[in-house]
Structure formats: structure tokens, C-alpha cells
Design an enzyme around this catalytic site. Sequence first.
Site, PDB file in Angstrom:
ATOM      1  N   SER A  59       0.839  -1.184   0.000  1.00 20.50           N
ATOM      2  CA  SER A  59       0.000   0.000   0.000  1.00 20.50           C
ATOM      3  C   SER A  59       0.889   1.255   0.000  1.00 20.50           C
ATOM      4  O   SER A  59       1.776   1.376  -0.831  1.00 20.50           O
ATOM      5  CB  SER A  59      -0.951  -0.040   1.196  1.00 20.50           C
ATOM      6  OG  SER A  59      -1.989   0.879   1.056  1.00 20.50           O
ATOM      7  N   ASP A  75      -8.432  -5.726  -5.684  1.00 19.66           N
ATOM      8  CA  ASP A  75      -8.042  -4.596  -4.849  1.00 19.66           C
ATOM      9  C   ASP A  75      -8.338  -3.284  -5.569  1.00 19.66           C
ATOM     10  O   ASP A  75      -7.834  -3.058  -6.672  1.00 19.66           O
ATOM     11  CB  ASP A  75      -6.543  -4.695  -4.550  1.00 19.66           C
ATOM     12  CG  ASP A  75      -6.011  -3.533  -3.734  1.00 19.66           C
ATOM     13  OD1 ASP A  75      -6.830  -2.812  -3.115  1.00 19.66           O
ATOM     14  OD2 ASP A  75      -4.783  -3.348  -3.710  1.00 19.66           O
ATOM     15  N   HIS A 131      -5.821  -6.715  -1.425  1.00 18.10           N
ATOM     16  CA  HIS A 131      -4.791  -5.741  -1.044  1.00 18.10           C
ATOM     17  C   HIS A 131      -3.559  -6.417  -0.436  1.00 18.10           C
ATOM     18  O   HIS A 131      -3.638  -7.052   0.607  1.00 18.10           O
ATOM     19  CB  HIS A 131      -5.401  -4.752  -0.049  1.00 18.10           C
ATOM     20  CG  HIS A 131      -4.691  -3.441   0.030  1.00 18.10           C
ATOM     21  ND1 HIS A 131      -4.358  -2.702  -1.073  1.00 18.10           N
ATOM     22  CD2 HIS A 131      -4.248  -2.722   1.109  1.00 18.10           C
ATOM     23  CE1 HIS A 131      -3.759  -1.583  -0.692  1.00 18.10           C
ATOM     24  NE2 HIS A 131      -3.674  -1.573   0.613  1.00 18.10           N
TER      25      HIS A 131
END
Length: 506
Positions: free
Chosen positions: A188, A438, A463
Site C-alpha cells: 500500500s 483490490d 490488497h
Amino acid sequence: MATPWQCLCLILILIISILCQASSIQLPSKNGARYLSIFWSSNRTLSVSPKYNYETKYFQQKLDHFSFTHLPSFRQRYLINTQYWLGPSRLGPIFLYCGNEGDIEWFAANTGFLWEIAPRFGAMVIFPEHRYYGESMPYGSKEEAYKNATTLSYLTAEQALADYAVLISELKRNLSAQACPVVLFGGSYGGMLAAWMRLKYPHISIGALASSAPILQFEDLVPPETFYNIVSNDFRRESTSCFRTIKESWDVINKVGQINGGLAQLTKTFHICRELESADSLTNWLESAYSYLAMANYPYPTDFLMPLPGNPIKEVCRKIDSLPDGASVLQRIFEGVSVYYNYTGKVNCFNLDDDPHGMSGWNWQACTEMIMPMASNRTTSMFPEFYYDPKSNEEQCLKDYHVKPRPTWITTEFGGHAFKSALKAFGSNIIFSNGLLDPWSGGSVLKDVSDTIVALITEKGAHHLDLRAATAEDPDWLLDQRSSEIKMIRDWLDEYYGEKKATFSM
């Protein structure tokens, strides 16, 4: 996601993020990407039981790496494990995770891949904490660090990358390990940092694995509707009736919220701890849940963002669709969203602004340099229609922090426009891994840029799933993805050792 990052993360997250009202990679708000701030259920607190062995240490960091002004330093926390390290004499590698927007122990506990591959590589493992998060607070406390725009001004990605560069350089010097190769990891926002660090400090590391890293989610590099379209498609894939119910619910909520006693009714229906002041706060809370469900749509149960079942979107839609005929839209929505906010069934009421992972600093970052335009198209999305309004975003940031956003700074600092030619010319050894479930994958690199800057894509991945610990439930495609990553990391190291050997033999 939606005044809800808000991970790769998560990032995602995801962010998640992982955060007060409105904010992975942890969510986008209608005025910009506060993408890692998360709405949490009432009475939820951060409790991280270390799954892996490490020492907790502290490093004295400069507050400002880019001036010579005398400013107070601060203690940066980092987690370190040298159990399997081959040591400097054998050029043992160093695996460094680029800490993102939250408590570093939380990320360490949810990045099992790194811990699991370290023994086979003989690697040292380091998890440095991002400044202004967890225990790494300038000015001695969060209250002082977050006091105003002046004290928060050193909370930037550039300063964080400099922290990591200084920390690893000093550690290598102290251990006589200057020749030991460093491999970067991140999910991320942490994945964004890993990729950017590889580009900005190419002499510090030999490669980077950037998982669920939306480095293209800035300016007009991708359509602003991308994030919410992917979330919507995740739900539509499971059930068109579920998708339609969610899409219909926004108008119902607004209508109820406008009638006399309507807010009290909504408060009761959704078991909110304090009476709602507006329907918008409920809408944001729901948007956040759907976005994080898409990020954490893992094939097996997890507790990364919240305790969730495997394939949680499937479970949400089962709840929404299985109520008997005559059940109201609001009843269906409450049953569905409870899968995210109360899967354990232990929560009596919900507090809309809990922040157990200490991620609220992302709100500042989303008002300064992390400007990720978000929008929702009524035709393609299950969310209410809205458009990105930079002026409104600026007004909100002036109100909240007395600062104006710099929407073009990230692309100025790290690039983005014509990124393929730029990365091909000046970059190497970066893996961009993404799962297409995601919502942050839409802002990441999804095609190979060169032989050494590659994109690993899985259709069913969420994710930064690849960075999570291995489980008996891992599908074959996930095993294959991780095997590819391990092989590429091995190739980077073999090439490095080959060059070192050639140098020494000359």
C-alpha cells in the site's frame, strides 16, 4: 476510501487504513484521497501479539533532513531480527520493510511473507516505523507533534524516505556491513515508499517489492472513478441484487435523514453509539466499509483491518440477499455491513471515529502532498455520484490544518507522467504486485515496464495479499505469485554477488 487508506496494501491496503473519519493504500473522501483512515467499531483497541521474534530498538533521527537548521531530533522505533543473518563477512542480505501510516508492530504482524523467506536467504529483517506514527513521534508526544501545521510540516514521504536511508546506512556502518545488499518491501503506502526509495536512493538498495502500491493515483494519471468502479465490480461480481440494494440505499438514507426524527431512526437501525448529526456521516461510514471489504477480500479469514471471514464480500451479499421478502433496504444494509464492523458479534454499538492503529496522521498527508483525486460515476458505480472538487478539497484542508494541498508535488518529486519511459530509462529491479480485486490496483503499475521492472498480476488477489503469511488455504495462484517474487529477489542477489565477486577478483 470515501471520507472513510481510507490501504497495498495495501496495501490494501489498507489501507488501509490503514484514521479517523474520512481517509489503502487508508480511504478516499469526496474531496480527495484520505485513503487510509478507517472507521472502526466501538471499543476496538489495538492489540498486537508479536507473531515473529524481533528486538525493538530506537534510532535518533533528524527532524528535517533537508536543512541545516538546528531542530530537535526524535526517536524512531524499528524492529530488527538478525537470527538468520549470514553476517557481513558473507554479505548477508538485509530485508527492509518501508513502514507506512500506522503502528509498525501492526505491519510487522501482517507481513508474514518477509519473515518466512528471510531464513532461506540468510537475511536480516528490519521494520522501521514511519515518522509521526506509532511511537516515532517528534516533539515528544502525539499531542505536541499534531498540534498545528508547523509541527506537522515534517510529516512527508520525502522525510520518511530520508529516515530509512539514514537508518540503514548507519546500521550498516555500525555492523561493518556496508557491502551487504538491501532489498526493500512494502504494501500500500509502504509499497509506494519502497518503489520511490528504489528510484530516489538507488545506491541504498538493489531492488524493491512494491505490493498494491498506487503510485499512479495522482493528478490525471488514471481516471478518478477507477477506485470506486473496482469496489463496485467486486460486489456486482458476487451478486447483482446485492449491488442494486447498496446502490438504492443511498437515496433511502438521505430521505430518512431529512424527515422529522429520521436521524434518530437511522441511529437506532445501525446501532450507532451517539445520535447521528447528519446522514452524511452514516453514508461515509458505509462507504468506508464497502471499500475496505474490497481491499480485504481475501480467500481465507483474516483480522488485518477487522476480524473477517474468507471472501467477505460474498458473505456481505449473502446477508443482504437472504433476508425475507418485506425486509427493508436499511435492514438489509445493516445486516451486510455488520460483517465488516461486527463479524464477531461482540459489539453493541458503533463509534464512527475510532482510530486504534494510530493512522490519523494520514489526514494531514492527504491535505498536503498525497492528493489522490476520487470520483464516482452513477452509471458504473454502486456509490453516490460525486466529482472530485479540488477547490472544495482546498477549503477543507485550510479549515482543518491551515494549509493548501500541493496536488502536483508527488509527480514532481517522484514522477508519474510518461512513467513507463522514465522508469525504463532510469529504474531497475522493482516488482509491482497487484490483485485485481483490490481497488488500489487501478492506480498501480499493471504492465511490465522493462525486463527488470515487472508487474505481477493476479485476478483474484486483494490488497497486498502476497505479503501476508502463508496459510494452508492459499490458492495455487498465490503460491505461484510468491514463487515468482522469490525467484526475482534471488536473481537480484545473485547478480549483486556476481558483480562483487568479479570486482574482488580483478
